[in-house]
Write a protein that holds these residues in place. Structure first.
Motif, PDB file in Angstrom:
ATOM      1  N   GLY A   7     -31.722 -20.273  -3.635  1.00 61.10           N
ATOM      2  CA  GLY A   7     -31.814 -19.404  -2.246  1.00 61.10           C
ATOM      3  C   GLY A   7     -30.663 -18.658  -1.596  1.00 61.10           C
ATOM      4  N   LEU A   8     -30.958 -17.645  -1.063  1.00 65.78           N
ATOM      5  CA  LEU A   8     -29.815 -16.743  -0.557  1.00 65.78           C
ATOM      6  C   LEU A   8     -29.956 -16.456   1.004  1.00 65.78           C
ATOM      7  CD1 LEU A   8     -27.435 -14.697  -0.870  1.00 65.78           C
ATOM      8  CD2 LEU A   8     -29.572 -13.042  -1.529  1.00 65.78           C
ATOM      9  N   GLU A   9     -28.905 -16.835   1.686  1.00 66.11           N
ATOM     10  CA  GLU A   9     -28.687 -16.317   3.011  1.00 66.11           C
ATOM     11  C   GLU A   9     -27.767 -15.295   3.187  1.00 66.11           C
ATOM     12  OE1 GLU A   9     -28.472 -19.789   5.406  1.00 66.11           O
ATOM     13  OE2 GLU A   9     -29.872 -21.065   4.230  1.00 66.11           O
ATOM     14  N   TRP A  10     -27.911 -14.300   4.142  1.00 68.35           N
ATOM     15  CA  TRP A  10     -26.830 -13.469   4.217  1.00 68.35           C
ATOM     16  C   TRP A  10     -26.731 -12.880   5.782  1.00 68.35           C
ATOM     17  CZ3 TRP A  10     -28.745  -8.773   5.856  1.00 68.35           C
ATOM     18  CH2 TRP A  10     -29.928  -8.450   5.607  1.00 68.35           C
ATOM     19  N   LEU A  11     -25.787 -12.295   6.132  1.00 68.74           N
ATOM     20  CA  LEU A  11     -25.562 -11.799   7.460  1.00 68.74           C
ATOM     21  C   LEU A  11     -24.606 -10.761   7.492  1.00 68.74           C
ATOM     22  CD1 LEU A  11     -25.177 -13.656  10.661  1.00 68.74           C
ATOM     23  CD2 LEU A  11     -23.341 -12.085  10.028  1.00 68.74           C
ATOM     24  N   GLY A  12     -24.914  -9.494   8.202  1.00 65.63           N
ATOM     25  CA  GLY A  12     -23.958  -8.471   8.475  1.00 65.63           C
ATOM     26  C   GLY A  12     -23.785  -8.299  10.149  1.00 65.63           C
ATOM     27  N   GLU A  13     -22.759  -8.147  10.853  1.00 59.38           N
ATOM     28  CA  GLU A  13     -22.756  -8.105  12.122  1.00 59.38           C
ATOM     29  C   GLU A  13     -21.599  -7.206  12.380  1.00 59.38           C
ATOM     30  OE1 GLU A  13     -23.239 -11.397  15.135  1.00 59.38           O
ATOM     31  OE2 GLU A  13     -21.228 -11.536  14.913  1.00 59.38           O
ATOM     32  N   TYR A  14     -21.736  -6.304  13.487  1.00 58.39           N
ATOM     33  CA  TYR A  14     -20.741  -5.642  14.025  1.00 58.39           C
ATOM     34  C   TYR A  14     -20.663  -5.601  15.484  1.00 58.39           C
ATOM     35  CZ  TYR A  14     -18.646  -1.365  15.981  1.00 58.39           C
ATOM     36  OH  TYR A  14     -17.601  -0.461  16.750  1.00 58.39           O
ATOM     37  N   VAL A  15     -19.455  -6.089  16.080  1.00 56.82           N
ATOM     38  CA  VAL A  15     -19.035  -6.315  17.594  1.00 56.82           C
ATOM     39  C   VAL A  15     -18.225  -5.071  18.216  1.00 56.82           C
ATOM     40  CG1 VAL A  15     -18.377  -8.099  19.097  1.00 56.82           C
ATOM     41  CG2 VAL A  15     -19.389  -8.727  17.114  1.00 56.82           C
ATOM     42  N   TYR A  16     -18.469  -4.748  19.158  1.00 57.81           N
ATOM     43  CA  TYR A  16     -17.707  -3.526  20.063  1.00 57.81           C
ATOM     44  C   TYR A  16     -17.315  -4.099  21.409  1.00 57.81           C
ATOM     45  CZ  TYR A  16     -15.980   0.513  22.071  1.00 57.81           C
ATOM     46  OH  TYR A  16     -14.864   1.384  22.858  1.00 57.81           O
ATOM     47  N   LEU A  17     -16.057  -4.352  21.768  1.00 60.18           N
ATOM     48  CA  LEU A  17     -15.781  -4.711  22.765  1.00 60.18           C
ATOM     49  C   LEU A  17     -14.847  -3.706  23.669  1.00 60.18           C
ATOM     50  CD1 LEU A  17     -14.694  -8.324  21.915  1.00 60.18           C
ATOM     51  CD2 LEU A  17     -16.626  -7.645  22.744  1.00 60.18           C
ATOM     52  N   ASP A  18     -15.326  -3.281  24.772  1.00 59.99           N
ATOM     53  CA  ASP A  18     -14.476  -2.522  25.438  1.00 59.99           C
ATOM     54  C   ASP A  18     -13.778  -3.495  26.623  1.00 59.99           C
ATOM     55  OD1 ASP A  18     -13.878   0.156  26.618  1.00 59.99           O
ATOM     56  OD2 ASP A  18     -15.484  -0.069  28.177  1.00 59.99           O
ATOM     57  N   ASN A  19     -12.597  -3.135  27.037  1.00 58.66           N
ATOM     58  CA  ASN A  19     -11.848  -3.875  27.667  1.00 58.66           C
ATOM     59  C   ASN A  19     -11.641  -5.215  27.170  1.00 58.66           C
ATOM     60  OD1 ASN A  19     -13.163  -1.991  30.458  1.00 58.66           O
ATOM     61  ND2 ASN A  19     -10.966  -1.739  29.808  1.00 58.66           N
ATOM     62  N   ALA A  20     -11.651  -5.247  25.812  1.00 60.29           N
ATOM     63  CA  ALA A  20     -11.526  -6.626  25.285  1.00 60.29           C
ATOM     64  C   ALA A  20     -10.908  -7.623  26.003  1.00 60.29           C
ATOM     65  CB  ALA A  20     -11.133  -6.497  23.766  1.00 60.29           C
ATOM     66  N   TYR A  21     -11.376  -8.756  26.260  1.00 59.63           N
ATOM     67  CA  TYR A  21     -10.638  -9.998  26.773  1.00 59.63           C
ATOM     68  C   TYR A  21      -9.933  -9.661  28.235  1.00 59.63           C
ATOM     69  CZ  TYR A  21     -10.728 -10.291  21.715  1.00 59.63           C
ATOM     70  OH  TYR A  21     -11.136 -10.185  20.476  1.00 59.63           O
ATOM     71  N   ALA A  22     -10.691  -8.742  28.720  1.00 57.93           N
ATOM     72  CA  ALA A  22     -10.260  -8.259  30.280  1.00 57.93           C
ATOM     73  C   ALA A  22      -8.940  -7.510  30.202  1.00 57.93           C
ATOM     74  CB  ALA A  22     -10.120  -9.397  31.271  1.00 57.93           C
ATOM     75  N   SER A  23      -8.798  -7.005  29.015  1.00 60.41           N
ATOM     76  CA  SER A  23      -7.414  -6.092  28.815  1.00 60.41           C
ATOM     77  C   SER A  23      -8.013  -4.750  28.740  1.00 60.41           C
ATOM     78  CB  SER A  23      -6.659  -6.476  27.517  1.00 60.41           C
ATOM     79  OG  SER A  23      -7.589  -5.914  26.463  1.00 60.41           O
ATOM     80  N   ALA A  24      -7.084  -3.629  28.704  1.00 61.53           N
ATOM     81  CA  ALA A  24      -7.535  -2.377  28.591  1.00 61.53           C
ATOM     82  C   ALA A  24      -7.662  -2.019  27.256  1.00 61.53           C
ATOM     83  CB  ALA A  24      -6.460  -1.551  29.121  1.00 61.53           C
ATOM     84  N   ASP A  25      -7.490  -2.834  26.174  1.00 62.01           N
ATOM     85  CA  ASP A  25      -7.719  -2.788  24.648  1.00 62.01           C
ATOM     86  C   ASP A  25      -9.054  -2.560  24.404  1.00 62.01           C
ATOM     87  OD1 ASP A  25      -5.122  -3.274  24.802  1.00 62.01           O
ATOM     88  OD2 ASP A  25      -5.141  -5.313  24.108  1.00 62.01           O
TER      89      ASP A  25
END
Length: 199
Positions: A86-104
């Motif tokens: 049995g095979l399970e797989w995952l691919g994910e992309y996350v983009y955060l603007d003003n990450a964690y309430a910062s300017a980053d």
């Protein structure tokens, strides 16, 4: 954000989170939310699913809380069976603007896979890479890798041994862990007196 007694740590004594600590979603009201859309079998691929989401987190009240965070997530995952494998797989992309309430700005890439042999052995690998563009400071290039192997033992208990090397904010760490897990199935009667099985 969780400001209850559960926000404390039993071992590191980090203290209870308060509104003065700030941070994304650390507000008094219901000002943060997530909207998600899920689907199955894109382009006719059996056993494949997808997930799209948007997350809004209101900034807190601390002095370094610059702006509200806007997060975007795209995930593709699958589950397949090949004879006794049995095979399970995952691919994910996350983009955060003003990450964690910062300017980053922060970007996450994740790849993960798990293989189960003869329903008695498993091998799992995952890798996450984080790039954070830090305003007014050095950019971060972090990663997290995890590998584990397991075997089904007596009474359908799974025993897994794992190793996780990480690099977060220019600090390296190595973790070794042992997991013991067991799936318990149960049923509850519904309004018709018939058993209502758990998922």
């Amino acid at each position: 954000a969780d400001r209850s007694a559960l926000s404390q740590s039993l071992f590191t004594q980090r203290g209870r989170l308060t509104s003065a600590d700030g941070g994304a979603s650390n507000t008094d009201g219901l000002e943060s939310y997530t909207v998600a859309l899920d689907g199955q079998t894109p382009f006719g691929f059996s056993g494949v699913g997808w997930h799209l989401a948007y997350r809004f987190q209101k900034r807190g009240r601390a002095a370094d809380d610059v702006d509200d965070e806007h997060g975007y997530v795209a995930t593709l995952y699958g589950q397949h069976k090949f004879d006794d494998i049995g095979l399970e797989w995952l691919g994910e992309y996350v983009y955060l603007d003003n990450a964690y309430a910062s300017a980053d700005t922060a970007r996450y890439w994740t790849l993960a896979a798990k293989v189960v042999f003869q329903e008695s052995y498993n091998l799992a690998l995952s890798f996450t890479k984080l790039n954070r563009d830090v305003v007014g400071g050095a950019d971060l290039d972090d990663h997290l890798f995890q590998a584990s192997a397991g075997v089904k033992t007596f009474g359908d208990w799974w025993m897994d041994l794992g190793y996780r090397p990480t690099r977060l904010e220019a600090s390296d760490a190595h973790t070794i862990g042992l997991w013991l897990t067991k799936t318990i199935e149960f049923s509850l009667p519904n309004g018709n007196g018939r058993p209502l099985k758990s998922p």
